[in-house]
Design a protein around this motif. Structure first.
Motif, PDB file in Angstrom:
ATOM      1  N   PHE A   1       0.931  -1.531  -0.239  1.00 18.36           N
ATOM      2  CA  PHE A   1      -0.146   0.050   0.270  1.00 18.36           C
ATOM      3  C   PHE A   1       1.026   1.141  -0.080  1.00 18.36           C
ATOM      4  CE2 PHE A   1      -4.170  -1.918   2.077  1.00 18.36           C
ATOM      5  CZ  PHE A   1      -4.463  -2.796   0.688  1.00 18.36           C
ATOM      6  N   LYS A   2       1.941   1.225   0.782  1.00 23.76           N
ATOM      7  CA  LYS A   2       2.513   2.122   0.948  1.00 23.76           C
ATOM      8  C   LYS A   2       3.382   2.692  -0.907  1.00 23.76           C
ATOM      9  CE  LYS A   2       6.790   3.702   3.487  1.00 23.76           C
ATOM     10  NZ  LYS A   2       7.986   3.807   4.237  1.00 23.76           N
ATOM     11  N   ASP A   3       3.754   1.767  -1.559  1.00 23.50           N
ATOM     12  CA  ASP A   3       4.823   1.398  -2.400  1.00 23.50           C
ATOM     13  C   ASP A   3       3.464   2.022  -3.578  1.00 23.50           C
ATOM     14  OD1 ASP A   3       6.922   1.364  -1.736  1.00 23.50           O
ATOM     15  OD2 ASP A   3       6.442  -1.171  -2.352  1.00 23.50           O
ATOM     16  N   LEU A   4       2.176   1.309  -3.591  1.00 23.39           N
ATOM     17  CA  LEU A   4       1.509   2.492  -4.466  1.00 23.39           C
ATOM     18  C   LEU A   4       0.782   3.610  -3.952  1.00 23.39           C
ATOM     19  CD1 LEU A   4      -1.096  -1.360  -4.231  1.00 23.39           C
ATOM     20  CD2 LEU A   4       0.160   0.110  -6.739  1.00 23.39           C
ATOM     21  N   ASN A   5       0.573   3.308  -2.950  1.00 25.45           N
ATOM     22  CA  ASN A   5       0.382   5.229  -2.325  1.00 25.45           C
ATOM     23  C   ASN A   5       1.656   6.230  -2.680  1.00 25.45           C
ATOM     24  OD1 ASN A   5      -1.854   4.238  -1.273  1.00 25.45           O
ATOM     25  ND2 ASN A   5      -1.379   4.725   0.702  1.00 25.45           N
ATOM     26  N   ALA A   6       2.528   6.207  -2.606  1.00 29.70           N
ATOM     27  CA  ALA A   6       3.580   6.877  -3.381  1.00 29.70           C
ATOM     28  C   ALA A   6       4.299   6.826  -4.553  1.00 29.70           C
ATOM     29  CB  ALA A   6       5.289   5.978  -2.712  1.00 29.70           C
ATOM     30  N   GLU A   7       3.404   6.008  -5.367  1.00 30.22           N
ATOM     31  CA  GLU A   7       3.741   5.541  -6.826  1.00 30.22           C
ATOM     32  C   GLU A   7       2.598   5.958  -8.105  1.00 30.22           C
ATOM     33  OE1 GLU A   7       5.817   1.946 -10.284  1.00 30.22           O
ATOM     34  OE2 GLU A   7       5.795   1.912  -7.833  1.00 30.22           O
ATOM     35  N   PHE A   8       1.292   5.947  -7.503  1.00 27.40           N
ATOM     36  CA  PHE A   8       0.407   5.572  -8.382  1.00 27.40           C
ATOM     37  C   PHE A   8      -0.900   6.437  -7.778  1.00 27.40           C
ATOM     38  CE2 PHE A   8       2.079   1.459  -9.260  1.00 27.40           C
ATOM     39  CZ  PHE A   8       2.902   1.638 -10.913  1.00 27.40           C
ATOM     40  N   GLY A   9      -0.481   7.573  -6.737  1.00 29.53           N
ATOM     41  CA  GLY A   9      -1.421   7.850  -5.970  1.00 29.53           C
ATOM     42  C   GLY A   9      -2.276   7.520  -5.316  1.00 29.53           C
ATOM     43  N   PHE A  10      -2.816   6.380  -4.705  1.00 29.33           N
ATOM     44  CA  PHE A  10      -3.181   5.696  -3.739  1.00 29.33           C
ATOM     45  C   PHE A  10      -3.568   6.492  -3.146  1.00 29.33           C
ATOM     46  CE2 PHE A  10      -3.185   1.993  -7.430  1.00 29.33           C
ATOM     47  CZ  PHE A  10      -4.264   2.211  -7.476  1.00 29.33           C
TER      48      PHE A  10
END
Length: 653
Positions: free
Chosen positions: A495-504
């Motif tokens: 989730f941390k990666d997706l939030n940072a990389e794709f704006g989730f």
């Protein structure tokens, strides 16, 4: 005079149905707003099923001839104007009898032959073999036919002492209370092992289940009855005779079968029945009351309970008073006070449990739905900033904006591959966790205990095997929590990666809690422990009894493990449903942004129109959030009037 138990239970049933209806309406509203994701839908379905399918079980327990069946008649069947359950002097209901309602079955009485005791199958297993049961039709509109059919539960048959011993009705233990032999050396035993009554009685249709358990022999030889049906009953009514008080056999039932599952403060009541035997022209009303108070105090001391939970009454006079509409006799019988206490104990207790479950569920639902609304709010805010930055800009800038949105869209679509990989790992870890709580794991952990109880003779060291079995079962729960923690850590990093990389804006789920699992295991362990003591050594020496005990234990444990697996599943869905919701919202957002840019490019007025649309959508989201809050208040509110009504009844009593 306050409302009867039937009237209070009927109100409680209507509240449950009304609330379930509101949950269905809330689900429809969420679907119309496109806010019904998998986790929310699953949560709603479970809450609705809990309310619609909630059963309330009342078990009546006593030695023979204490008036159980007459009390059941007085409380539940007086409107027929006659006795329905057999209640003549002497032994009446000879086999454990369950009264309930299943719309899928016809009105009928099903009887399990007593010979099935010679086989190791549990009552639950026999329920799945309908061909073994004798089925009789019931006409719920014909009181005489109904009473005639019910009389079958009082039937007996005569067998040899050897057969009685095989079936569990004879013991060679010193001091055992065996049936009397006749001149031919035969003894009388029940003809049926268990009876199931399915009828559309108003209270049974509302979810009430009545269990009638006759005598020490029936209770003591069926572990499934004692530690499953009685232990899980929401109310237990234990009957004594007012003129005799607590006899030796009464005390045996209380200590061996009721005390292990006795819960102070719940609807576990003791009835001093047949107080009319103390009514006499030679004694004044004051003298009779003194006798009753003395008997009540002595019984409370022997049973070690609060005297306030011992209710003197006459079931026979109460039934007569209801049939004859004799208010004075009804009051003198003590039946209204008993019905009030029973209703308060059951309904207030169930109300508290359901209100807590509903309160927690509604709070979780609100958080899940708010998360989806806030995702939409964030997308609108981003679109508004984007559009306002285009004011006064030429076609080249607008086209560049379009290309940038398309590039963002392509980058975002690349996240789906990563999400698929996450789901694959998540599914693998979840399967491992589910296996820990599955039927195979449970069966494996019970094998050692089953082996210890299957051989003939005295069972030495079985308590040690029993304790180690429950330690391993608790260990399975702990392993499931560890597996959930691994899933949580994996999701947290992803989730941390997706939030940072794709704006989730994905949020980590809370820790998995299995409080009910641990509590239920402790309750089950304690309730079955009674069968491993010295007093049951001879019963345990019979391998059939040991097999029935393990099967009964396994049935109850299976329900606990399935409930824990359901909790694990809901916890998992609440975490992963965010991905589906945010993927859907982001895709929708990209389509709207590109559409808006195209409209702006085509006409100068397009920009202001789109800004106005977003402002309108923003207002709609605020209204949506307000309406959600109103729904939450509405869903929680119905629990309060019923609770207040019960409180008012208690004060008037």
């Amino acid at each position: 005079m306050g409302p009867s138990f039937s009237e209070q239970f009927d109100r409680f049933g209507h509240w449950r149905k009304g609330f379930a209806g509101q949950m269905a309406a809330f689900s429809d509203w969420l679907a119309a707003q496109d806010l019904l994701d998998a986790a929310v839908q699953d949560h709603l379905q479970r809450l609705e099923a809990l309310l619609r399918g909630d059963k309330v079980c009342v078990a009546f327990v006593a030695e023979f001839s204490r008036g159980k069946s007459e009390l059941i008649n007085a409380v539940f069947f007086a409107h027929y104007g006659r006795r329905i359950m057999p209640a003549s002097p002497g032994r009446t209901t000879m086999c454990p009898t369950e009264l309930g309602y299943d719309a899928a079955l016809p009105a009928c009485l099903r009887l399990l032959p007593v010979e099935t005791r010679a086989q190791p199958y549990s009552l639950t297993e026999w329920r799945s073999r309908p061909s073994t049961w004798v089925q009789l039709p019931l006409d719920v509109h014909d009181a005489d036919q109904l009473a005639y059919a019910m009389a079958h539960v009082a039937q007996v048959r005569k067998v040899s002492v050897q057969e009685a011993q095989t079936l569990g009705f004879w013991s060679d233990a010193p001091g055992a209370e065996n049936p009397v032999c006749d001149a031919q050396g035969m003894v009388e035993i029940p003809k049926w092992r268990h009876a199931l009554i399915n009828m559309a009685h108003p209270l049974l249709k509302q979810g009430l289940v009545i269990v009638d358990t006759p005598g020490l022999n029936a209770v003591g030889t069926e572990p499934e009855l004692t530690v499953n049906l009685i232990a899980q009953a929401h109310a237990v009514v234990f009957l004594l005779a007012a003129d005799a008080g607590v006899t030796k056999s009464d005390l045996s039932i209380w200590k061996e079968h009721l005390l292990p599952c006795h819960r102070e403060g719940d609807a576990h009541l003791v009835v001093l029945n047949k107080i009319d035997t103390l009514w006499s022209s030679l004694d004044s009303g004051t003298e009779v009351q003194v006798q009753l108070n003395r008997q009540r105090a002595q019984s409370a001391q022997i049973l070690e309970i609060d005297p306030a939970r011992i209710v003197p009454l006459s079931a026979q006079k109460g039934l007569m008073a209801k049939i004859e509409s004799n208010a004075a006799l009804l009051k003198s019988s003590g039946l209204p006070l008993f019905e009030d206490l029973l209703a308060q104990g059951i309904l207030a207790h169930r109300q508290t449990i359901l209100r807590n479950v509903v309160g927690e569920g509604v709070a979780q639902l609100q958080a899940q739905v708010l998360r989806s609304i806030h995702i939409r709010q964030r997308d609108l805010d981003e679109q508004m900033l984007e559009l306002r930055s285009l004011r006064g800009k030429n076609a080249t800038v607008i086209e560049n904006m379009r290309q940038r949105i398309q590039q963002e869209q392509r980058t975002f679509e690349a996240s789906t591959a990563k999400i698929l990989a996450v789901r694959s790992v998540h599914l693998k870890l979840m399967n491992q966790a589910f296996q820990l709580l599955g039927a195979t794991s449970l069966r494996k952990e019970l094998e050692q205990l089953s082996s210890a109880l299957e051989h003939s003779g005295l069972k030495m060291g079985v308590r040690k095997v029993y304790a180690s079995t429950f330690e391993r079962l608790r260990g399975l729960g702990e392993q499931a929590k560890v597996a959930a923690a691994e899933i949580q850590a994996m999701l947290g990093a992803t989730f941390k990666d997706l939030n940072a990389e794709f704006g989730f804006s994905l949020q980590l789920p809370a820790d998995l809690q299995l409080h009910d699992f641990d509590r239920e295991l402790a309750n089950i362990e304690e309730s079955y422990l009674q069968y491993l003591g010295f007093g049951h050594a001879l019963k345990l020496a019979n391998p059939l009894f040991g097999q029935r005990m393990v099967k009964a234990l396994g049935m109850r444990l299976r329900a606990v493990f399935e409930s824990a697996a359901n909790d694990l599943d809901l916890w998992s869905k609440s975490a992963t449903s965010q991905l589906d919701a945010q993927l859907k919202e982001r895709k929708r957002s990209f389509a709207r942004r590109i559409e808006a840019v195209d409209r702006i490019n085509e006409a100068a007025s397009g920009l202001m129109e789109r800004i106005a649309e977003i402002e309108s959508s923003d207002q709609q989201l605020h209204l949506l959030e307000q309406r959600l809050g109103q729904w939450m208040q509405q869903l929680l509110q119905p629990a309060e009037p019923a609770a207040q009504e019960l409180g008012a009844t208690e004060q008037s009593a």
